[in-house]
Design a protein around this motif. Structure first.
Motif, short mmCIF file in Angstrom:
data_model
loop_
_atom_site.label_atom_id
_atom_site.label_comp_id
_atom_site.label_asym_id
_atom_site.label_seq_id
_atom_site.Cartn_x
_atom_site.Cartn_y
_atom_site.Cartn_z
N GLU A 1 2.20 -2.78 -4.56
CA GLU A 1 1.64 -3.31 -5.73
C GLU A 1 1.27 -2.55 -7.00
O GLU A 1 1.07 -2.97 -7.95
CB GLU A 1 0.32 -4.13 -5.61
CG GLU A 1 -0.59 -3.36 -4.80
CD GLU A 1 -0.94 -3.23 -3.45
OE1 GLU A 1 -1.77 -2.30 -2.98
OE2 GLU A 1 0.16 -3.67 -2.71
N GLY A 2 1.63 -1.25 -6.83
CA GLY A 2 1.50 -0.31 -8.07
C GLY A 2 0.44 0.60 -8.02
O GLY A 2 0.33 1.73 -8.79
N ASN A 3 -0.83 0.39 -7.50
CA ASN A 3 -1.89 1.19 -7.41
C ASN A 3 -1.69 2.31 -6.29
O ASN A 3 -0.56 2.45 -5.64
CB ASN A 3 -3.16 0.43 -7.28
CG ASN A 3 -3.18 -0.15 -5.94
OD1 ASN A 3 -2.32 -0.28 -5.04
ND2 ASN A 3 -4.26 -1.12 -5.73
N TRP A 4 -2.40 3.36 -6.47
CA TRP A 4 -2.40 4.63 -5.66
C TRP A 4 -3.64 4.57 -4.53
O TRP A 4 -4.66 4.31 -4.95
CB TRP A 4 -2.27 5.78 -6.29
CG TRP A 4 -1.17 6.06 -6.87
CD1 TRP A 4 -0.56 5.25 -7.85
CD2 TRP A 4 -0.01 6.96 -6.66
NE1 TRP A 4 0.70 5.83 -8.44
CE2 TRP A 4 0.96 6.86 -7.48
CE3 TRP A 4 -0.02 7.96 -5.68
CZ2 TRP A 4 2.09 7.73 -7.50
CZ3 TRP A 4 1.13 8.86 -5.89
CH2 TRP A 4 2.23 8.73 -6.68
N GLU A 5 -3.41 4.71 -3.33
CA GLU A 5 -4.53 5.24 -2.37
C GLU A 5 -4.50 6.73 -1.92
O GLU A 5 -3.43 7.49 -2.10
CB GLU A 5 -4.25 4.46 -1.15
CG GLU A 5 -3.04 4.64 -0.15
CD GLU A 5 -3.25 4.12 1.13
OE1 GLU A 5 -3.01 4.45 2.09
OE2 GLU A 5 -3.51 2.71 0.91
N GLY A 6 -5.61 7.18 -1.75
CA GLY A 6 -5.84 8.58 -1.82
C GLY A 6 -6.71 9.05 -0.35
O GLY A 6 -7.48 8.10 0.08
N TRP A 7 -6.39 10.29 0.43
CA TRP A 7 -7.12 10.57 1.28
C TRP A 7 -7.07 11.88 1.30
O TRP A 7 -6.74 12.62 0.63
CB TRP A 7 -6.40 9.79 2.73
CG TRP A 7 -5.09 10.42 2.75
CD1 TRP A 7 -4.52 11.58 3.54
CD2 TRP A 7 -3.63 9.82 2.55
NE1 TRP A 7 -3.21 11.59 3.39
CE2 TRP A 7 -2.74 10.77 2.74
CE3 TRP A 7 -3.41 8.47 1.66
CZ2 TRP A 7 -1.47 10.27 2.37
CZ3 TRP A 7 -2.08 8.41 1.34
CH2 TRP A 7 -1.03 9.24 1.87
#
Length: 82
Positions: free
Chosen positions: A31-37
């Motif tokens: 959907e275009g957003n970013w996830e981080g870990w």
């Protein structure tokens, strides 16, 4: 595909004495957003990874999030990853 966002100078050590380098990683979602870990890499190739720690609207916002993490945050993330 996951990208390394930042490497930190801090090291984490598990109860057996194995030392891990600390990294923030992220990936663009459909959907275009970013996830981080957070990932912890040992010299012998072991990788420990947290579940998603944040979702940001773009890569720049994810990099900003990663730049503000402190050593105390890594301690909690290391426990979650183990």
């Amino acid at each position: 595909m996951a990208e390394m966002i930042q490497q930190y100078v801090e090291k984490m050590v598990d109860p057996s004495g194995t030392s891990y380098d600390v990294f923030a990683y992220g990936e663009r979602r459909p959907e275009g957003n970013w996830e981080g870990w957070i990932e912890f890499h040992s010299a012998d190739g072991r990788v420990l990874r947290t579940a998603r720690e944040t979702t940001q609207p773009n890569r720049a916002a994810l990099a900003y999030w990663a730049s503000g993490l402190e050593p105390l945050y890594f301690e909690g993330a290391f426990a979650r990853a183990r």
